[in-house]
Design a protein around this motif. Sequence first.
Motif, PDB file in Angstrom:
ATOM      1  N   ASP A 175       0.799  -1.460  -0.329  1.00 29.51           N
ATOM      2  CA  ASP A 175      -0.216   0.114   0.309  1.00 29.51           C
ATOM      3  C   ASP A 175       0.701   0.963   0.018  1.00 29.51           C
ATOM      4  OD1 ASP A 175      -0.213   0.495   3.719  1.00 29.51           O
ATOM      5  OD2 ASP A 175       0.795  -1.226   2.568  1.00 29.51           O
ATOM      6  N   GLU A 217      -8.106  -1.524   4.083  1.00 27.39           N
ATOM      7  CA  GLU A 217      -9.089  -0.790   4.785  1.00 27.39           C
ATOM      8  C   GLU A 217      -8.782   0.633   4.670  1.00 27.39           C
ATOM      9  OE1 GLU A 217      -7.397  -1.937   9.419  1.00 27.39           O
ATOM     10  OE2 GLU A 217      -5.731  -2.338   7.869  1.00 27.39           O
ATOM     11  N   THR A 218     -10.368   1.234   4.640  1.00 29.87           N
ATOM     12  CA  THR A 218      -9.857   2.298   4.022  1.00 29.87           C
ATOM     13  C   THR A 218      -8.541   2.900   4.287  1.00 29.87           C
ATOM     14  OG1 THR A 218     -12.391   2.139   3.559  1.00 29.87           O
ATOM     15  CG2 THR A 218     -12.254   4.180   3.001  1.00 29.87           C
ATOM     16  N   LEU A 233      -7.880   6.047  -4.385  1.00 26.73           N
ATOM     17  CA  LEU A 233      -8.786   4.976  -3.346  1.00 26.73           C
ATOM     18  C   LEU A 233      -9.772   4.564  -5.030  1.00 26.73           C
ATOM     19  CD1 LEU A 233     -10.851   5.667  -0.061  1.00 26.73           C
ATOM     20  CD2 LEU A 233      -9.158   3.607  -0.997  1.00 26.73           C
ATOM     21  N   ARG A 237     -10.546   1.949  -7.383  1.00 26.21           N
ATOM     22  CA  ARG A 237     -12.165   1.284  -8.059  1.00 26.21           C
ATOM     23  C   ARG A 237     -11.929   0.860  -9.559  1.00 26.21           C
ATOM     24  NH1 ARG A 237     -16.775  -0.231  -6.928  1.00 26.21           N
ATOM     25  NH2 ARG A 237     -16.288  -1.494  -8.074  1.00 26.21           N
ATOM     26  N   CYS A 249     -14.455  -2.603   0.638  1.00 22.00           N
ATOM     27  CA  CYS A 249     -13.757  -1.537   2.287  1.00 22.00           C
ATOM     28  C   CYS A 249     -14.193  -2.180   3.073  1.00 22.00           C
ATOM     29  CB  CYS A 249     -14.725  -0.149   1.823  1.00 22.00           C
ATOM     30  SG  CYS A 249     -13.531   0.921   0.578  1.00 22.00           S
ATOM     31  N   GLU A 251     -14.375  -1.871   6.814  1.00 20.07           N
ATOM     32  CA  GLU A 251     -14.846  -0.259   7.991  1.00 20.07           C
ATOM     33  C   GLU A 251     -14.482  -0.233   9.122  1.00 20.07           C
ATOM     34  OE1 GLU A 251     -15.020   2.956   6.830  1.00 20.07           O
ATOM     35  OE2 GLU A 251     -14.455   3.314   4.675  1.00 20.07           O
ATOM     36  N   VAL A 265     -14.894   5.874   3.548  1.00 16.38           N
ATOM     37  CA  VAL A 265     -14.917   5.654   2.412  1.00 16.38           C
ATOM     38  C   VAL A 265     -15.475   8.020   1.397  1.00 16.38           C
ATOM     39  CG1 VAL A 265     -16.814   4.651   1.937  1.00 16.38           C
ATOM     40  CG2 VAL A 265     -15.183   4.875   0.161  1.00 16.38           C
ATOM     41  N   TRP A 268     -13.441  10.277   0.296  1.00 20.76           N
ATOM     42  CA  TRP A 268     -12.483  10.407  -1.509  1.00 20.76           C
ATOM     43  C   TRP A 268     -13.803  10.310  -2.522  1.00 20.76           C
ATOM     44  CZ3 TRP A 268     -10.835   7.856   3.190  1.00 20.76           C
ATOM     45  CH2 TRP A 268      -9.709   8.756   3.432  1.00 20.76           C
ATOM     46  N   PRO A 272     -17.833   1.545  -2.935  1.00 17.17           N
ATOM     47  CA  PRO A 272     -17.385  -0.292  -2.900  1.00 17.17           C
ATOM     48  C   PRO A 272     -18.476  -0.898  -3.506  1.00 17.17           C
ATOM     49  CG  PRO A 272     -17.180   0.533  -0.576  1.00 17.17           C
ATOM     50  CD  PRO A 272     -17.530   2.036  -1.613  1.00 17.17           C
ATOM     51  N   ILE A 275     -19.019  -2.833   1.678  1.00 22.74           N
ATOM     52  CA  ILE A 275     -18.020  -2.609   3.214  1.00 22.74           C
ATOM     53  C   ILE A 275     -19.015  -3.181   3.956  1.00 22.74           C
ATOM     54  CG2 ILE A 275     -18.168  -0.796   4.796  1.00 22.74           C
ATOM     55  CD1 ILE A 275     -19.583   1.392   2.793  1.00 22.74           C
TER      56      ILE A 275
END
Length: 448
Positions: A175, A217-218, A233, A237, A249, A251, A265, A268, A272, A275
């Motif tokens: 990441d 993880e968002t 993000l 997508r 995601c 969350e 999310v 941004w 998704p 979730i």
Amino acid sequence: METTIIDYGTKIKKDSLAYNLHSWSAQGGLNPKVITKAEGIYFWDADGKKYFDMSSQLVNMNIGHGHRKVVDAIKEQAEKMAFMGPAYAFDVKSEAARKIVEVAPDNMGKVFFTNAGAEANENAIKIARMFTGKYKIFSRYRSYHGASYGAANLTGEKRRFPSEPGIPGFVKFFDPYLYRAPIPFKDEKEATKYYITQLREQIIFEGPDKVAAIFLETVTGSNGIIIPPEGYLKGIRDLCDEFNIVMVCDEVMAGWGRTGEWFAVNHWDVNPDLITFAKGATCGYIPLGGVIVSSKIADFFDENTMWCGLTYSGHPIGCATAVATIEVYKEEKLMENSKKVGSVLGKILETLKTKHKCVGDVRYIGLFSGIELVKDKTTKEPLVPHGNDPEKIMKNILGMLSSEGFATYSHDNILIVAPPLTITEDELKEAMEIMDKVLDYVDNMISV
């Protein structure tokens, strides 16, 4: 009376060490605090010492301890109907699902309830595989998605190791951790382009016709409060749309106002496909988690069997707790408070970064933040290496914070600061004075 309380605390600790297995620990050297009371943003031990709960326990006590409305909802539901099987429809289960969908991104359609975050991720894996007919699952190295077998294989950090050799089909990728990026990117957009290009190539090499889902993880939680750079993000997508991959995601930690939005999310403007949630849905008062699925995926299961099921899915007391908790978020304007007090926290953290030579970086969004400790700001050498702290340096720092009444936890060289969303500016400032004091000690330690 005081002697009685102390004696009682001694018995509790003795029995705990004799009969409980404690998480993530070698059992022999443990000395757990005995907690006797919790209220608001505080809790007390058997000696009467008061602590600021500056990690909201496990980043789940968003509404604080002992909220009367939620406690009353639990009591009322227990008296009305303590349990009903998941095949039945009943009021609080329907209401909880409706309220969750109403605050979720606008493409979401239905909820499958679980008992916790790990189970939510386990079932999200299955849903993604059923929906796509594919089996590979991508997730990131700096991630934690739970300790049950599937969720542990989804996890990227060392807590996955006891579950290995693992389940076939799980693929890890890196990441964007810009503070420690291997390339000196000129800005966030350049970093995003690099990481998305790398991920796209990895998908192609793994076979797009085999990749069911990308989990993230968002905002990366326990592994350092790593906030996605601009456009990242959306880039995920776009890859998911290009290759017919489900975007999931997680969350569990970042949702429910922790970042100042119902779900992280939302910052941004990305929708998704799934979730996963838990923690702040009931704030630990009763276990509850779930998977929110898009309308498109919900429609798929109109004609196709969803092979997911749990005895306690949609537990009445859990659902009643979620209904009351969501009402508390709204009535007490906790999203707004997370943003407002979070901005104060951000300023304090930036001051600490400037003042203390042990603070390499600070990251924050809402009331979700981390302080990264280093031996040297120039080289960014971490205070303790990844996954290795034989001298127990971080444990000692946490002990100093605790002795001053500041309770939190760490991961590697990062201190987590994530208080309940009910905290006031004055309470935050008082607590962070303790952090400032302890960081003075760390400065002196690295100077020796």
